[in-house]
Write a protein that holds these residues in place. Structure first.
Motif, mmCIF file in Angstrom:
data_model
loop_
_atom_site.group_PDB
_atom_site.id
_atom_site.type_symbol
_atom_site.label_atom_id
_atom_site.label_comp_id
_atom_site.label_asym_id
_atom_site.label_seq_id
_atom_site.Cartn_x
_atom_site.Cartn_y
_atom_site.Cartn_z
ATOM 1 N N LYS A 174 -4.899 5.852 -17.404
ATOM 2 C CA LYS A 174 -5.964 4.852 -17.348
ATOM 3 C C LYS A 174 -5.425 3.451 -17.599
ATOM 4 N N GLU A 177 -4.236 2.239 -14.297
ATOM 5 C CA GLU A 177 -5.387 1.904 -13.456
ATOM 6 C C GLU A 177 -6.029 0.601 -13.910
ATOM 7 N N ALA A 178 -6.130 0.399 -15.221
ATOM 8 C CA ALA A 178 -6.717 -0.840 -15.733
ATOM 9 C C ALA A 178 -5.866 -2.043 -15.352
ATOM 10 N N SER A 179 -4.545 -1.889 -15.440
ATOM 11 C CA SER A 179 -3.658 -2.980 -15.056
ATOM 12 C C SER A 179 -3.823 -3.329 -13.587
ATOM 13 N N SER A 180 -3.970 -2.304 -12.752
ATOM 14 C CA SER A 180 -4.165 -2.545 -11.324
ATOM 15 C C SER A 180 -5.522 -3.188 -11.055
ATOM 16 N N ASP A 181 -6.559 -2.737 -11.760
ATOM 17 C CA ASP A 181 -7.904 -3.299 -11.554
ATOM 18 C C ASP A 181 -7.974 -4.759 -11.976
ATOM 19 N N LEU A 182 -7.133 -5.142 -12.957
ATOM 20 C CA LEU A 182 -7.127 -6.523 -13.428
ATOM 21 C C LEU A 182 -6.277 -7.436 -12.547
ATOM 22 N N GLY A 183 -5.726 -6.864 -11.475
ATOM 23 C CA GLY A 183 -4.997 -7.674 -10.505
ATOM 24 C C GLY A 183 -3.512 -7.788 -10.720
ATOM 25 N N THR A 189 2.983 -4.569 -13.820
ATOM 26 C CA THR A 189 2.529 -3.375 -14.532
ATOM 27 C C THR A 189 3.704 -2.620 -15.126
#
Length: 283
Positions: A174, A177-183, A189
């Motif tokens: 997760k 995924e959070a790092s990717s969602d934050l751009g 990452t």
């Protein structure tokens, strides 16, 4: 029974074992290093610093070891981290066990046999012949530092992969995924999430590989062809062939001191990178 006495009794067997099997041999080596060589070889008691003054005679072995051992460790790390990441994060769980077994399959065969196999691959009838057929000349690969590096990476790569794999396996996906969602791009990452959380595995794997490489002698002997000497090769020559035990003990004591200083500085650097965590080198 007092808690301190109970703890001492529990630790006594392990302490006695370490003193007899680790500390005592080091003390013997240190005492031998101040002696002199007998007329027929071996050790004659003395109190001399001549052996340490002559360490320059084995400078080539120290130089090769201090260059190729860190370089081999770094090369193993560069190759092992993506492989461990794939096994821990990206690989299908149904195939993960099989892939892990394939990583350790080379360990099922003696390193002596594996090293001789590389002689055939890197020898004149192996890769050099293939390169010559491609019109790129016929380079000499065997009996060179390159051949020793190939043997080092092939032989020690699994020891780097598994500690990093264990550290990455604990990583919460997760967070990625959070790092990717934050751009964050993949490289950021890696620098801010994946690498910091795998530092314990990196430290453990690096120490395993580096410490073993500092005492390595078989791979340089076989793939180096007597032209690429490590300190381990010098120790074999001094103790078993020339029977100059005091000089060999001085070389061994110096090697232990170099390893102790290097590992201590490395652990301090890793601890600083991990934000002061004491378990950076513990799995």
């Amino acid at each position: 029974m007092r808690p301190s006495l109970r703890t001492s009794l529990f630790l006594a067997p392990a302490t006695a074992w370490l003193l007899c099997m680790l500390v005592l041999p080091l003390v013997v080596v240190l005492v031998f290093s101040f002696g002199t060589r007998g007329a027929a070889g071996g050790y004659v008691p003395a109190l001399s610093l001549e052996n340490y003054a002559n360490l320059g005679a084995r400078w080539a072995a120290f130089q090769n070891t201090l260059v190729l051992a860190p370089l081999g460790t770094l090369t193993c790390l560069i190759i092992a981290w993506p492989l461990a990441y794939f096994l821990a994060i990206k690989a299908d769980p149904r195939w993960r066990t099989l892939l892990l077994i394939l990583v350790i399959v080379p360990f099922w065969t003696s390193i002596l046999i594996r090293s001789y196999a590389w002689i055939q691959i890197l020898g004149g009838n192996g890769l050099p012949s293939l390169i010559a057929e491609l019109g790129m000349g016929k380079p000499r690969l065997i009996n060179t530092p390159f051949a020793v590096m190939v043997g080092i990476v092939y032989g020690y790569l699994p020891l780097m992969v598994f500690p990093i794999y264990v550290a990455l396996e604990k990583l919460d996906k997760k967070l990625l995924e959070a790092s990717s969602d934050l751009g964050s791009p993949p490289f950021r990452t890696f620098l801010q999430v994946s690498l910091p959380l795998s530092l314990s595995g990196v430290a453990t794997g690096s120490m395993l590989v580096f410490i073993l490489l500092m005492g390595e002698f078989l791979i340089p002997q076989i793939l180096g062809g007597g032209k690429v000497f490590f300190v381990g090769n010098a120790l074999v020559d001094l103790f078993l062939q020339s029977r100059n035990w005091p000089f060999g003990a001085a070389v061994a004591a110096t090697l232990v001191l170099v390893m102790l200083v290097t590992v201590t500085l490395y652990l301090r650097a890793m601890k600083r990178l991990s934000g002061g965590r004491d378990d950076v080198a513990l799995m």
